[in-house]
Write a protein that holds these residues in place. Structure first.
Motif, PDB file in Angstrom:
ATOM      1  N   HIS A   1      38.685  40.659  18.802  1.00  0.00           N
ATOM      2  CA  HIS A   1      38.245  40.784  20.191  1.00  0.00           C
ATOM      3  C   HIS A   1      39.414  41.413  20.930  1.00  0.00           C
ATOM      4  CE1 HIS A   1      34.884  38.053  19.530  1.00  0.00           C
ATOM      5  NE2 HIS A   1      35.703  37.081  19.172  1.00  0.00           N
ATOM      6  N   TYR A   2      39.131  42.354  21.812  1.00  0.00           N
ATOM      7  CA  TYR A   2      40.142  42.942  22.677  1.00  0.00           C
ATOM      8  C   TYR A   2      39.721  42.644  24.107  1.00  0.00           C
ATOM      9  CZ  TYR A   2      41.418  45.504  18.497  1.00  0.00           C
ATOM     10  OH  TYR A   2      41.781  45.831  17.219  1.00  0.00           O
ATOM     11  N   VAL A   3      40.571  41.956  24.830  1.00  0.00           N
ATOM     12  CA  VAL A   3      40.281  41.625  26.218  1.00  0.00           C
ATOM     13  C   VAL A   3      41.305  42.346  27.087  1.00  0.00           C
ATOM     14  CG1 VAL A   3      40.111  39.793  27.939  1.00  0.00           C
ATOM     15  CG2 VAL A   3      39.333  39.378  25.598  1.00  0.00           C
ATOM     16  N   THR A   4      40.807  43.124  28.038  1.00  0.00           N
ATOM     17  CA  THR A   4      41.657  43.804  29.010  1.00  0.00           C
ATOM     18  C   THR A   4      41.351  43.199  30.364  1.00  0.00           C
ATOM     19  OG1 THR A   4      41.611  45.846  27.727  1.00  0.00           O
ATOM     20  CG2 THR A   4      42.277  46.024  30.040  1.00  0.00           C
ATOM     21  N   ARG A   5      42.335  42.560  30.954  1.00  0.00           N
ATOM     22  CA  ARG A   5      42.176  41.855  32.234  1.00  0.00           C
ATOM     23  C   ARG A   5      42.941  42.611  33.311  1.00  0.00           C
ATOM     24  NH1 ARG A   5      40.763  39.625  36.395  1.00  0.00           N
ATOM     25  NH2 ARG A   5      40.895  37.422  36.815  1.00  0.00           N
ATOM     26  N   VAL A   6      42.279  42.941  34.410  1.00  0.00           N
ATOM     27  CA  VAL A   6      42.948  43.580  35.538  1.00  0.00           C
ATOM     28  C   VAL A   6      43.763  42.516  36.276  1.00  0.00           C
ATOM     29  CG1 VAL A   6      42.609  44.811  37.718  1.00  0.00           C
ATOM     30  CG2 VAL A   6      41.116  45.288  35.758  1.00  0.00           C
ATOM     31  N   VAL A   7      45.034  42.833  36.522  1.00  0.00           N
ATOM     32  CA  VAL A   7      45.940  41.927  37.233  1.00  0.00           C
ATOM     33  C   VAL A   7      46.305  42.611  38.555  1.00  0.00           C
ATOM     34  CG1 VAL A   7      48.119  40.668  37.151  1.00  0.00           C
ATOM     35  CG2 VAL A   7      46.868  41.119  35.023  1.00  0.00           C
ATOM     36  N   PRO A   8      45.643  42.226  39.650  1.00  0.00           N
ATOM     37  CA  PRO A   8      45.958  42.862  40.930  1.00  0.00           C
ATOM     38  C   PRO A   8      47.347  42.464  41.416  1.00  0.00           C
ATOM     39  CG  PRO A   8      44.198  41.229  41.188  1.00  0.00           C
ATOM     40  CD  PRO A   8      44.609  41.225  39.754  1.00  0.00           C
ATOM     41  N   ARG A   9      47.959  43.353  42.183  1.00  0.00           N
ATOM     42  CA  ARG A   9      49.266  43.072  42.784  1.00  0.00           C
ATOM     43  C   ARG A   9      49.164  43.286  44.288  1.00  0.00           C
ATOM     44  NH1 ARG A   9      53.764  46.397  39.564  1.00  0.00           N
ATOM     45  NH2 ARG A   9      52.477  48.151  40.191  1.00  0.00           N
ATOM     46  N   GLU A  10      50.036  42.605  45.035  1.00  0.00           N
ATOM     47  CA  GLU A  10      50.054  42.777  46.485  1.00  0.00           C
ATOM     48  C   GLU A  10      50.446  44.197  46.851  1.00  0.00           C
ATOM     49  OE1 GLU A  10      52.209  39.841  48.689  1.00  0.00           O
ATOM     50  OE2 GLU A  10      51.428  38.236  47.422  1.00  0.00           O
ATOM     51  N   ARG A  11      51.451  44.727  46.148  1.00  0.00           N
ATOM     52  CA  ARG A  11      51.889  46.100  46.383  1.00  0.00           C
ATOM     53  C   ARG A  11      51.846  46.851  45.064  1.00  0.00           C
ATOM     54  NH1 ARG A  11      57.563  45.658  48.746  1.00  0.00           N
ATOM     55  NH2 ARG A  11      57.508  43.621  47.812  1.00  0.00           N
ATOM     56  N   GLY A  12      51.446  48.090  45.132  1.00  0.00           N
ATOM     57  CA  GLY A  12      51.411  48.907  43.927  1.00  0.00           C
ATOM     58  C   GLY A  12      50.075  48.845  43.222  1.00  0.00           C
ATOM     59  N   ASP A  13      49.997  49.618  42.173  1.00  0.00           N
ATOM     60  CA  ASP A  13      48.768  49.691  41.387  1.00  0.00           C
ATOM     61  C   ASP A  13      48.546  48.423  40.588  1.00  0.00           C
ATOM     62  OD1 ASP A  13      48.293  52.366  42.186  1.00  0.00           O
ATOM     63  OD2 ASP A  13      49.715  53.067  40.679  1.00  0.00           O
ATOM     64  N   ALA A  14      47.290  48.170  40.282  1.00  0.00           N
ATOM     65  CA  ALA A  14      46.952  47.011  39.454  1.00  0.00           C
ATOM     66  C   ALA A  14      47.529  47.196  38.049  1.00  0.00           C
ATOM     67  CB  ALA A  14      45.447  46.838  39.377  1.00  0.00           C
ATOM     68  N   LEU A  15      47.770  46.091  37.395  1.00  0.00           N
ATOM     69  CA  LEU A  15      48.236  46.094  36.012  1.00  0.00           C
ATOM     70  C   LEU A  15      47.085  45.697  35.113  1.00  0.00           C
ATOM     71  CD1 LEU A  15      51.635  44.240  36.529  1.00  0.00           C
ATOM     72  CD2 LEU A  15      51.238  46.698  36.412  1.00  0.00           C
ATOM     73  N   LEU A  16      47.214  46.026  33.836  1.00  0.00           N
ATOM     74  CA  LEU A  16      46.234  45.630  32.832  1.00  0.00           C
ATOM     75  C   LEU A  16      46.918  44.730  31.818  1.00  0.00           C
ATOM     76  CD1 LEU A  16      44.637  49.122  32.151  1.00  0.00           C
ATOM     77  CD2 LEU A  16      43.783  47.342  33.687  1.00  0.00           C
ATOM     78  N   LEU A  17      46.362  43.564  31.610  1.00  0.00           N
ATOM     79  CA  LEU A  17      46.833  42.669  30.565  1.00  0.00           C
ATOM     80  C   LEU A  17      45.877  42.842  29.394  1.00  0.00           C
ATOM     81  CD1 LEU A  17      48.692  40.406  29.570  1.00  0.00           C
ATOM     82  CD2 LEU A  17      47.131  38.778  30.670  1.00  0.00           C
TER      83      LEU A  17
END
Length: 120
Positions: A77-93
């Motif tokens: 299984h591959y799970v990609t979770r969007v990690v929002p940030r207060e400043r800057g672009d979102a990250l992907l876990l």
């Protein structure tokens, strides 16, 4: 060891997790990694995949935001979770999980928990 490195390492303690990486959602730059690198896609590919799904959602619904992507193969299984940030672009876990030893629903909850606490 930095807080981010410790958080990434703690993901490996979850059942079935073989690898995880944290990627800038726009540039594909890898910020952190733990586990077996060969179990994960390239960082730039994960970024491109998330962008494609996000663009498709936006075209289909108008304003829906991507939260996560789950891809299941015969082995992983591959799970990609969007990690929002207060400043800057979102990250992907991006997390790779062994299919035979993972309860996907429980893993998704654990990944969400880790994503919320990456920078805590």
């Amino acid at each position: 060891m930095s807080q981010l490195a410790m958080s990434m390492r703690h993901l490996l303690d979850e059942q079935g997790v073989s690898a995880a990486m944290l990627v800038d959602g726009t540039t594909g730059l890898e910020y952190g990694f733990s586990g077996d690198r060969s179990a994960l896609p390239r960082a730039a590919q994960a970024c491109d995949d998330a962008r494609t799904v996000s663009d498709t959602l936006e075209a289909a619904t108008g304003d829906a935001e991507l939260e996560n992507i789950t891809v299941t193969t015969t082995e992983c299984h591959y799970v990609t979770r969007v990690v929002p940030r207060e400043r800057g672009d979102a990250l992907l876990l991006v997390v790779a999980l062994a299919r035979e030893s993972t309860n996907l629903a429980l893993a998704a909850r654990q990944i969400d928990h880790h994503a919320r606490h990456l920078f805590a």
